[in-house]
Motif scaffolding. Structure first.
Motif, PDB file in Angstrom:
ATOM      1  N   ASP A  62      59.114  38.331  35.187  1.00 31.50           N
ATOM      2  CA  ASP A  62      59.698  39.548  35.747  1.00 31.50           C
ATOM      3  C   ASP A  62      61.219  39.532  35.663  1.00 31.50           C
ATOM      4  N   ARG A  65      62.153  40.491  32.231  1.00 34.37           N
ATOM      5  CA  ARG A  65      61.923  41.939  32.029  1.00 34.37           C
ATOM      6  C   ARG A  65      63.065  42.756  32.633  1.00 34.37           C
ATOM      7  N   VAL A  66      63.490  42.401  33.842  1.00 35.98           N
ATOM      8  CA  VAL A  66      64.598  43.122  34.484  1.00 35.98           C
ATOM      9  C   VAL A  66      65.866  42.984  33.651  1.00 35.98           C
ATOM     10  N   ALA A  68      66.098  42.418  30.460  1.00 33.63           N
ATOM     11  CA  ALA A  68      65.935  43.194  29.228  1.00 33.63           C
ATOM     12  C   ALA A  68      66.142  44.684  29.498  1.00 33.63           C
ATOM     13  N   LEU A  69      65.623  45.178  30.615  1.00 31.31           N
ATOM     14  CA  LEU A  69      65.805  46.597  30.955  1.00 31.31           C
ATOM     15  C   LEU A  69      67.262  46.920  31.275  1.00 31.31           C
ATOM     16  N   LEU A  70      67.979  45.965  31.879  1.00 30.45           N
ATOM     17  CA  LEU A  70      69.394  46.194  32.157  1.00 30.45           C
ATOM     18  C   LEU A  70      70.206  46.242  30.868  1.00 30.45           C
ATOM     19  N   ASN A  72      68.953  46.988  27.820  1.00 28.74           N
ATOM     20  CA  ASN A  72      68.471  48.099  26.982  1.00 28.74           C
ATOM     21  C   ASN A  72      67.688  49.073  27.851  1.00 28.74           C
ATOM     22  N   PRO A  73      68.382  49.864  28.649  1.00 30.49           N
ATOM     23  CA  PRO A  73      67.667  50.769  29.563  1.00 30.49           C
ATOM     24  C   PRO A  73      66.911  51.844  28.779  1.00 30.49           C
ATOM     25  N   PRO A  74      65.776  52.278  29.320  1.00 29.05           N
ATOM     26  CA  PRO A  74      65.038  53.356  28.645  1.00 29.05           C
ATOM     27  C   PRO A  74      65.801  54.673  28.759  1.00 29.05           C
TER      28      PRO A  74
END
Length: 91
Positions: A62, A65-66, A68-70, A72-74
């Motif tokens: 997790d 994942r966080v 990666a999202l920070l 490369n935000p969707p």
């Protein structure tokens, strides 16, 4: 059930006589008054409970994942973009 009176810092605690005797004896063996004995046992637990409730622990998966999202935000949904352009604010 304890009743807390926050305006003066006083807390009342109802105990069975045998429980109070046990606490009083334990406090005296440690050369503490009853308040000091109870606070010494309870405050560290209260602080740990608060810290646990305020902290979020993520698994390694997790956490990655966080991150990666920070990095490369969707893309924002169209509805959100339209609301932002229209100046929408939450009540």
């Amino acid at each position: 059930m304890p009743r807390a009176l926050t305006h003066n810092g006083r807390v009342e605690l109802r105990l069975r006589p045998e429980d109070k005797a046990t606490l009083t004896r334990a406090a005296s063996l440690k050369r503490l008054d009853l308040t000091g004995y109870i606070l010494g046992a309870v405050l560290p637990k209260a602080k740990a409970d608060i810290a646990e409730a305020e902290r979020l622990t993520l698994s390694e998966r997790d956490s990655l994942r966080v991150l990666a999202l920070l990095e490369n935000p969707p893309a924002a949904p169209d509805r959100l973009v339209r609301a932002a352009r229209a100046g929408f604010t939450l009540p």
